[in-house]
Design a protein around this motif. Structure first.
Motif: not given
Lengths: 334, 334
Positions: A247, A256-261, A263
């Motif tokens: 990644s 940290p960054k937010p992940g995929p919306d 999932l």
């Protein structure tokens, strides 16, 4: 006495590494002890995974020690030997990293074949860990079957250029790749077996992939994470598999960054996301070596390398690779 | 002529469903054709997955048709029959959903055993789809091995109460669960085999799980998604597996929400996240039926049900279940 120029990590980078996190030192080498060899490196490898090991936190490999020479794959030639196993002139692969000359017990080195029609640096790329990573990810991890549709993120890197071609050789129906420049994208379709290549800097990868994969994808080979994973989740077909190899988009995030919306598609499409390390698949090494040797000899595998000269420029090469400055494998020529 | 009271979906909910998205109708039933049976339902099932099928978009099952009676699992008893296969009095399971009486070809019904010491509603819960879901998720999907550590989100629901107990019966070393009230949390440890239970409404689940799992977890059984998945990713040990069964936290979102900020652990810990549907594991049905029957008879499996009376209250029961109003299986008693 010969001396060795070596690059050491002296400070743990926070966010993007800088030259100041490293130092270059010269080390005097002693006489060879019995059973040792001195190897003059031809090429050093700089790889994305190294960024993780520069942190203190837990990763899949222990952190690099501060004040010690950076370890990592390198290929070189024996120039002096007190070992019966490794004569002068032998080509060897080892993990002793960022230095021009190294000497150690013969057991620290693995003799490798000369590659007809290819430079020794291929042992760091197509014939080495990146190539095996691509092969293991597509086969053992993602279970690619003939006729399936594949998307590879970071397709112009060392692993990605191998993955596109290997996917095609294994019978994939469609291979889509992403990269970060017009030149790379052109190369993906002209040279690396990709049917479609997307420049993620031109428009959101999510929109581009949706348009490029009207019938979805069955396998996602992820080197990038972040928005690329999100884009892939949108189009993965039922029972789709993601081989999550890296990644790189997140390696230098200082927070940290937010992940995929999206999932929740893991459930609604019954997807499998599987992280893997090439080291988990030693059983595939012989099979892959046989396959890559055959494919390469038959002219079925292209490769590019981005070459930076001089061990003292290893950090520059590493940083450039993290920023996508490479096409194919980034290597340092000693 | 007998009539049937039925609940129908008349509008696709946006966000949380409301009573206005449904209607209750009375349907006159004709005479039985040859080979048909009339079944008076005893219990109807309301399940989280039904929310997804109320949307128009693609889900793992086709959307419910508007203006038609809600389908779903129900258990009832044959009260009239022209079929040789299903005599009057037979207990049957079927998928014809939210109605008090139903009549159809005998082939639409599956005869099931009376459960010694348990109500027929167990065929909708512990002995039914939720129980098999827990079993398949732990075994075939997550590959739970003896001595491993397990975390179950949504542990007080129909699947979660089964999962905790089954994990223990399969030899898990530690079983941690989460639920949304003090009462549920108390029940998890006192009755359902959980070693530790966390009330996610009391403090961030991420902090609580980190404190509760100092040695990490090997298997995550996820019914919730969102912050629970994020919390689990923090503590999943190398080569950990997540059986992703549901993401009830997101089912009523009207807009997508960002995902976990720690997905890079999929690579660094070489994790596997696998979405699954119980329908993918028909091969396990016999094995599970044998096991649950044995365990239940031996007093090794507890259960709770939250019972709402009256088919006309099916929507109320469904909404309450989505909000966590149930402990164990939520059923509608006809």
């Amino acid at each position: 006495m010969p001396s060795s120029t070596q690059v050491q990590l002296v400070r743990r980078p926070r966010g993007w590494p800088t030259e100041e996190d490293f130092r270059t030192v010269s080390v005097e080498l002693g006489d060879l002890a019995p059973g040792q060899v001195r190897v003059r490196n031809e090429f050093l490898s700089v790889d994305p995974y190294m960024r993780g090991r520069m942190n203190d936190g837990p990763s899949y490999a222990p952190p690099y020690a501060l004040g010690e020479t950076m370890t990592g794959a390198a290929v070189g030639r024996v120039e002096e030997s007190t070992s019966d196993e490794l004569p002068v002139g032998a080509l060897v692969l080892h993990g002793l990293g960022w230095r021009d000359v190294t000497q150690a017990d013969a057991s620290a080195f693995r003799r490798v074949e000369e590659i007809p029609g290819g430079p020794s640096s291929l042992h760091l790329g197509l014939f080495g860990m990146p190539g095996l990573t691509a092969y293991a990810g597509l086969t053992a991890v993602a279970g690619l079957r003939e006729g399936e549709r594949v998307f590879v993120s970071g397709a112009a890197g060392a692993v990605g250029t191998a993955a596109g071609q290997i996917a095609r050789l294994l019978g994939a129906r469609t291979v889509i790749g992403s990269a970060g420049s017009a030149e790379k994208v052109a190369l993906l379709t002209s040279r690396y077996g990709y049917d479609v290549a997307l420049n993620y800097k031109e428009a959101p990868i999510r929109e581009q992939l949706r348009a490029a994969a009207p019938e979805g994808i069955d396998v996602f080979f992820d080197n990038v994470g972040g928005d690329h994973l999100e884009a892939a989740l949108d189009v993965l077909n039922p029972n789709g598999r993601a081989a999550v190899c890296g990644s790189i988009s997140a390696y230098n995030d200082s927070a940290p960054k937010p992940g995929p919306d999206n999932l929740s598609r893991i459930v609604t499409r019954t997807l499998t996301l599987r992280g893997f390390l090439v080291g988990q698949h030693p059983d595939l090494a012989d099979e892959y070596r046989e396959a890559v040797t055959r494919w390469f000899a038959a002219g079925e595998l292209a490769y590019d390398e981005t070459v930076v000269d001089g061990v003292e420029n290893a950090v520059t090469a590493f940083l450039s690779m993290l920023r996508g400055g490479n096409t194919g494998k980034m290597v340092v020529r000693v």
